[in-house]
Motif scaffolding. Structure first.
Motif, PDB file in Angstrom:
ATOM      1  N   VAL A 193       0.838  -1.200   0.000  1.00  0.00           N
ATOM      2  CA  VAL A 193       0.000   0.000   0.000  1.00  0.00           C
ATOM      3  C   VAL A 193       0.874   1.251   0.000  1.00  0.00           C
ATOM      4  O   VAL A 193       0.615   2.216  -0.735  1.00  0.00           O
ATOM      5  N   GLY A 194       1.934   1.258   0.813  1.00  0.00           N
ATOM      6  CA  GLY A 194       2.826   2.408   0.842  1.00  0.00           C
ATOM      7  C   GLY A 194       3.505   2.641  -0.488  1.00  0.00           C
ATOM      8  O   GLY A 194       3.638   3.788  -0.943  1.00  0.00           O
ATOM      9  N   ALA A 195       3.936   1.561  -1.139  1.00  0.00           N
ATOM     10  CA  ALA A 195       4.605   1.694  -2.432  1.00  0.00           C
ATOM     11  C   ALA A 195       3.656   2.225  -3.488  1.00  0.00           C
ATOM     12  O   ALA A 195       4.021   3.077  -4.305  1.00  0.00           O
ATOM     13  N   ARG A 196       2.424   1.731  -3.492  1.00  0.00           N
ATOM     14  CA  ARG A 196       1.448   2.211  -4.486  1.00  0.00           C
ATOM     15  C   ARG A 196       1.074   3.669  -4.230  1.00  0.00           C
ATOM     16  O   ARG A 196       0.810   4.428  -5.169  1.00  0.00           O
ATOM     17  N   SER A 197       1.053   4.077  -2.961  1.00  0.00           N
ATOM     18  CA  SER A 197       0.708   5.466  -2.648  1.00  0.00           C
ATOM     19  C   SER A 197       1.736   6.434  -3.210  1.00  0.00           C
ATOM     20  O   SER A 197       1.400   7.555  -3.601  1.00  0.00           O
ATOM     21  N   SER A 198       3.006   6.028  -3.239  1.00  0.00           N
ATOM     22  CA  SER A 198       4.070   6.936  -3.648  1.00  0.00           C
ATOM     23  C   SER A 198       4.464   6.800  -5.114  1.00  0.00           C
ATOM     24  O   SER A 198       5.204   7.640  -5.620  1.00  0.00           O
ATOM     25  N   SER A 199       3.970   5.771  -5.800  1.00  0.00           N
ATOM     26  CA  SER A 199       4.434   5.530  -7.167  1.00  0.00           C
ATOM     27  C   SER A 199       3.462   5.995  -8.240  1.00  0.00           C
ATOM     28  O   SER A 199       3.801   5.983  -9.418  1.00  0.00           O
ATOM     29  N   HIS A 200       2.251   6.422  -7.851  1.00  0.00           N
ATOM     30  CA  HIS A 200       1.258   6.796  -8.849  1.00  0.00           C
ATOM     31  C   HIS A 200       0.921   8.284  -8.808  1.00  0.00           C
ATOM     32  O   HIS A 200      -0.083   8.706  -9.370  1.00  0.00           O
ATOM     33  N   GLY A 201       1.746   9.099  -8.141  1.00  0.00           N
ATOM     34  CA  GLY A 201       1.447  10.518  -8.024  1.00  0.00           C
ATOM     35  C   GLY A 201       1.883  11.289  -9.252  1.00  0.00           C
ATOM     36  O   GLY A 201       2.657  10.806 -10.079  1.00  0.00           O
ATOM     37  N   PRO A 202       1.406  12.533  -9.383  1.00  0.00           N
ATOM     38  CA  PRO A 202       1.798  13.378 -10.512  1.00  0.00           C
ATOM     39  C   PRO A 202       3.260  13.794 -10.400  1.00  0.00           C
ATOM     40  O   PRO A 202       3.889  13.699  -9.354  1.00  0.00           O
ATOM     41  N   GLU A 203       3.795  14.292 -11.498  1.00  0.00           N
ATOM     42  CA  GLU A 203       5.216  14.654 -11.558  1.00  0.00           C
ATOM     43  C   GLU A 203       5.572  15.735 -10.550  1.00  0.00           C
ATOM     44  O   GLU A 203       6.677  15.734  -9.998  1.00  0.00           O
ATOM     45  N   ARG A 204       4.651  16.652 -10.245  1.00  0.00           N
ATOM     46  CA  ARG A 204       5.002  17.760  -9.372  1.00  0.00           C
ATOM     47  C   ARG A 204       5.198  17.329  -7.923  1.00  0.00           C
ATOM     48  O   ARG A 204       5.642  18.120  -7.102  1.00  0.00           O
ATOM     49  N   TRP A 205       4.873  16.034  -7.599  1.00  0.00           N
ATOM     50  CA  TRP A 205       5.185  15.557  -6.258  1.00  0.00           C
ATOM     51  C   TRP A 205       6.677  15.645  -5.996  1.00  0.00           C
ATOM     52  O   TRP A 205       7.102  15.904  -4.881  1.00  0.00           O
ATOM     53  N   THR A 206       7.472  15.370  -7.018  1.00  0.00           N
ATOM     54  CA  THR A 206       8.915  15.312  -6.847  1.00  0.00           C
ATOM     55  C   THR A 206       9.630  16.502  -7.469  1.00  0.00           C
ATOM     56  O   THR A 206      10.854  16.539  -7.495  1.00  0.00           O
TER      57      THR A 206
END
Length: 234
Positions: A193-206
């Motif tokens: 769940v943690g991995a999916r939460s952080s891997s599907h966000g928009p580019e501006r997250w990073t």
């Protein structure tokens, strides 16, 4: 606080460490809380003729203890009496990288996007486990999330507390909903769940945020423009 507020704001501006506007508004509103000169209601008892003056409260969320306690009690009663069904609930907590916390503190749209991906990952886990263990075609999930803006030390720490139903709803042959309790997630599922939460966000997250303090102060105390999940059942 009334004597220290203006020197504090002045020193922050001079040090190029501007206080955000919403923080200043909260502090100033707290100084006017329960003070008669800023407004009140007059209460009268026809039976005994007694009059009382009730000053207005600031209804603040951060610095006012009476407003915070009243809001907490009212919200809890509303959820228990009118929102949450009488089924087990699991709390999921999502903490975030420090850089992302600062961006979310000033960007409500980004905060909503992060929360959306977090809940999508949790619901996906529940539906996947429900279909695998019970062969349910259309499992339905439910949750209520609280966005917390500070940590235990009152540091800026935007994070989520999500109350998620610890199972799914299915519909019987008569079309009525029935709740199906699921086993608790194991460590591997929590990491998924943690991995999916952080891997599907928009580019501006990073996308790196501007680092110049002067740029932030020019905008009058604003910012321009690996998740950790901790579930527990209640």
């Amino acid at each position: 606080m009334s004597a220290a507020l203006e020197p504090f704001l002045t020193q922050a501006d001079l040090a190029d460490r501007c206080v955000p506007r919403f923080v200043e508004r909260e502090l100033r509103a707290y100084l006017e809380c329960d003070v008669l000169e800023f407004g009140f209601l007059r209460l009268h008892c026809d039976g005994c003729g007694l009059d009382r003056l009730l000053p207005f409260s600031c209804k603040g969320r951060a610095f006012c203890p009476s407003g915070g306690a009243r809001r907490m009690a009212d919200t809890a009663a509303h959820l228990v009496d009118r929102v949450l069904p009488e089924v087990p609930v699991r709390q999921w907590v999502l903490t975030l990288p420090i850089v992302l916390r600062y961006r979310m503190a000033y960007d409500a749209e980004l905060t909503s996007a992060v929360l959306r991906e977090f809940l999508r990952a949790i619901f996906g886990s529940l539906r996947r486990r429900a279909r695998a263990g019970r062969r349910i075609r259309y499992p339905q999930c439910g949750s209520v999330t609280f966005v917390q803006r500070a940590g235990d030390a009152l540091n800026l720490n935007v994070h989520f507390h999500a109350l998620v139903l610890d199972g799914v709803f299915d519909f019987d042959d008569c079309g009525g909903p029935r709740f199906i309790l699921l086993p608790p997630p194991d460590d591997e599922e929590v990491l998924r769940v943690g991995a999916r939460s952080s891997s599907h966000g928009p580019e501006r997250w990073t996308t790196p945020a501007p680092t110049g303090r002067s740029d932030r102060c020019d905008q009058r105390r604003g910012l321009r423009g690996t998740a950790l999940c901790q579930p527990s059942r209640h």
